[in-house]
Design a protein around this motif. Structure first.
Motif, PDB file in Angstrom:
ATOM      1  N   LEU A 140      24.793   1.460  31.954  1.00 30.82           N
ATOM      2  CA  LEU A 140      26.157   1.896  31.664  1.00 30.82           C
ATOM      3  C   LEU A 140      27.004   1.649  32.902  1.00 30.82           C
ATOM      4  O   LEU A 140      26.668   2.108  33.990  1.00 30.82           O
ATOM      5  CB  LEU A 140      26.150   3.385  31.305  1.00 30.82           C
ATOM      6  CG  LEU A 140      27.407   3.973  30.714  1.00 30.82           C
ATOM      7  CD1 LEU A 140      27.782   3.274  29.413  1.00 30.82           C
ATOM      8  CD2 LEU A 140      27.210   5.454  30.451  1.00 30.82           C
ATOM      9  N   SER A 141      28.070   0.894  32.747  1.00 31.93           N
ATOM     10  CA  SER A 141      28.910   0.602  33.914  1.00 31.93           C
ATOM     11  C   SER A 141      30.104   1.545  33.969  1.00 31.93           C
ATOM     12  O   SER A 141      30.677   1.920  32.955  1.00 31.93           O
ATOM     13  CB  SER A 141      29.371  -0.861  33.890  1.00 31.93           C
ATOM     14  OG  SER A 141      29.986  -1.153  32.666  1.00 31.93           O
ATOM     15  N   VAL A 142      30.447   1.921  35.197  1.00 31.81           N
ATOM     16  CA  VAL A 142      31.578   2.816  35.439  1.00 31.81           C
ATOM     17  C   VAL A 142      32.862   1.998  35.320  1.00 31.81           C
ATOM     18  O   VAL A 142      33.004   0.964  35.965  1.00 31.81           O
ATOM     19  CB  VAL A 142      31.467   3.438  36.848  1.00 31.81           C
ATOM     20  CG1 VAL A 142      32.692   4.265  37.164  1.00 31.81           C
ATOM     21  CG2 VAL A 142      30.207   4.271  36.952  1.00 31.81           C
ATOM     22  N   GLU A 143      33.768   2.460  34.475  1.00 32.91           N
ATOM     23  CA  GLU A 143      35.038   1.765  34.270  1.00 32.91           C
ATOM     24  C   GLU A 143      36.024   2.720  33.616  1.00 32.91           C
ATOM     25  O   GLU A 143      35.668   3.396  32.668  1.00 32.91           O
ATOM     26  CB  GLU A 143      34.828   0.523  33.382  1.00 32.91           C
ATOM     27  CG  GLU A 143      34.019   0.836  32.149  1.00 32.91           C
ATOM     28  CD  GLU A 143      34.544   0.217  30.882  1.00 32.91           C
ATOM     29  OE1 GLU A 143      35.756   0.040  30.732  1.00 32.91           O
ATOM     30  OE2 GLU A 143      33.727  -0.075  30.015  1.00 32.91           O
ATOM     31  N   GLY A 144      37.195   2.827  34.166  1.00 34.31           N
ATOM     32  CA  GLY A 144      38.288   3.607  33.573  1.00 34.31           C
ATOM     33  C   GLY A 144      37.880   4.909  32.923  1.00 34.31           C
ATOM     34  O   GLY A 144      37.799   5.947  33.562  1.00 34.31           O
ATOM     35  N   ARG A 145      37.583   4.860  31.616  1.00 37.05           N
ATOM     36  CA  ARG A 145      37.275   6.069  30.844  1.00 37.05           C
ATOM     37  C   ARG A 145      35.879   6.617  31.147  1.00 37.05           C
ATOM     38  O   ARG A 145      35.569   7.745  30.821  1.00 37.05           O
ATOM     39  CB  ARG A 145      37.306   5.777  29.335  1.00 37.05           C
ATOM     40  CG  ARG A 145      38.556   5.212  28.790  1.00 37.05           C
ATOM     41  CD  ARG A 145      38.464   4.964  27.273  1.00 37.05           C
ATOM     42  NE  ARG A 145      37.322   4.159  26.839  1.00 37.05           N
ATOM     43  CZ  ARG A 145      36.286   4.623  26.119  1.00 37.05           C
ATOM     44  NH1 ARG A 145      36.225   5.884  25.772  1.00 37.05           N
ATOM     45  NH2 ARG A 145      35.309   3.823  25.757  1.00 37.05           N
ATOM     46  N   ILE A 146      35.007   5.785  31.718  1.00 39.30           N
ATOM     47  CA  ILE A 146      33.607   6.168  31.953  1.00 39.30           C
ATOM     48  C   ILE A 146      33.394   6.411  33.447  1.00 39.30           C
ATOM     49  O   ILE A 146      33.554   5.503  34.255  1.00 39.30           O
ATOM     50  CB  ILE A 146      32.647   5.076  31.440  1.00 39.30           C
ATOM     51  CG1 ILE A 146      32.859   4.848  29.947  1.00 39.30           C
ATOM     52  CG2 ILE A 146      31.202   5.441  31.752  1.00 39.30           C
ATOM     53  CD1 ILE A 146      32.109   3.657  29.381  1.00 39.30           C
ATOM     54  N   GLN A 147      33.034   7.659  33.774  1.00 39.88           N
ATOM     55  CA  GLN A 147      32.798   8.030  35.173  1.00 39.88           C
ATOM     56  C   GLN A 147      31.419   8.671  35.313  1.00 39.88           C
ATOM     57  O   GLN A 147      30.988   9.414  34.428  1.00 39.88           O
ATOM     58  CB  GLN A 147      33.873   9.010  35.662  1.00 39.88           C
ATOM     59  CG  GLN A 147      35.275   8.442  35.662  1.00 39.88           C
ATOM     60  CD  GLN A 147      35.416   7.249  36.602  1.00 39.88           C
ATOM     61  OE1 GLN A 147      34.982   7.301  37.751  1.00 39.88           O
ATOM     62  NE2 GLN A 147      36.001   6.181  36.105  1.00 39.88           N
TER      63      GLN A 147
END
Length: 150
Positions: free
Chosen positions: A104-111
């Motif tokens: 799972l990559s961290v990006e905008g909505r995903i922290q």
């Protein structure tokens, strides 16, 4: 002459009652070794001809063990998901997250922060099987849960 043999901790802490000392052959036994037993130990031998000290460090390591795991969740579109997975271990475990088996990559909505996953503004494509992985050099553990966005 046969020396006298004594043990001590260099930090000055007393030995817990579980520690067994066999002075006749200089053996120290620490059953059920725990983190509080770690430290510097000294073996002191002494007779009328002199004294000798041997020092050694005992270090405590532990594979990861879950303190908090993730659970199957159903959430509405545009809600925020917060999953916190926490593990103990020595050294402190690091965390990774997978979705449907992929990193799972961290990006905008995903922290991701210290094992906690936050996905804001959920949409239907966020549904899937998630895994939190905690690992250190002594082991790896997994916690899995299903997210259903409706």
């Amino acid at each position: 002459p046969v020396p006298q043999i004594n043990w001590r901790r260099t930090d000055g802490l007393p030995f817990p009652s579980k520690i067994k000392l066999r002075k006749s052959n200089g053996v120290i036994e620490i059953p059920n070794f725990q983190q509080e037993d770690a430290g510097l130990y000294e073996c002191i031998t002494e007779n009328s001809r002199g004294k000798n000290i041997a020092r050694g460090r005992l270090t405590y390591y532990a594979k990861p063990h879950w303190i908090q795991t993730i659970k199957d969740t159903e959430a509405a579109v545009e809600d925020t998901l917060y999953w916190d997975c926490r593990a103990s271990g020595k050294p402190k475990p690091s965390y990774r997250w997978l979705k449907n088996g992929d990193q799972l990559s961290v990006e905008g909505r995903i922290q991701i922060e210290n094992g906690a996953l936050t996905i804001s503004n959920l949409n239907l494509t966020d549904s899937g099987r998630y895994q939190c992985i905690a690992e250190n050099k002594h082991g790896i553990i997994y916690s899995s849960a299903e997210l259903r966005v409706v």
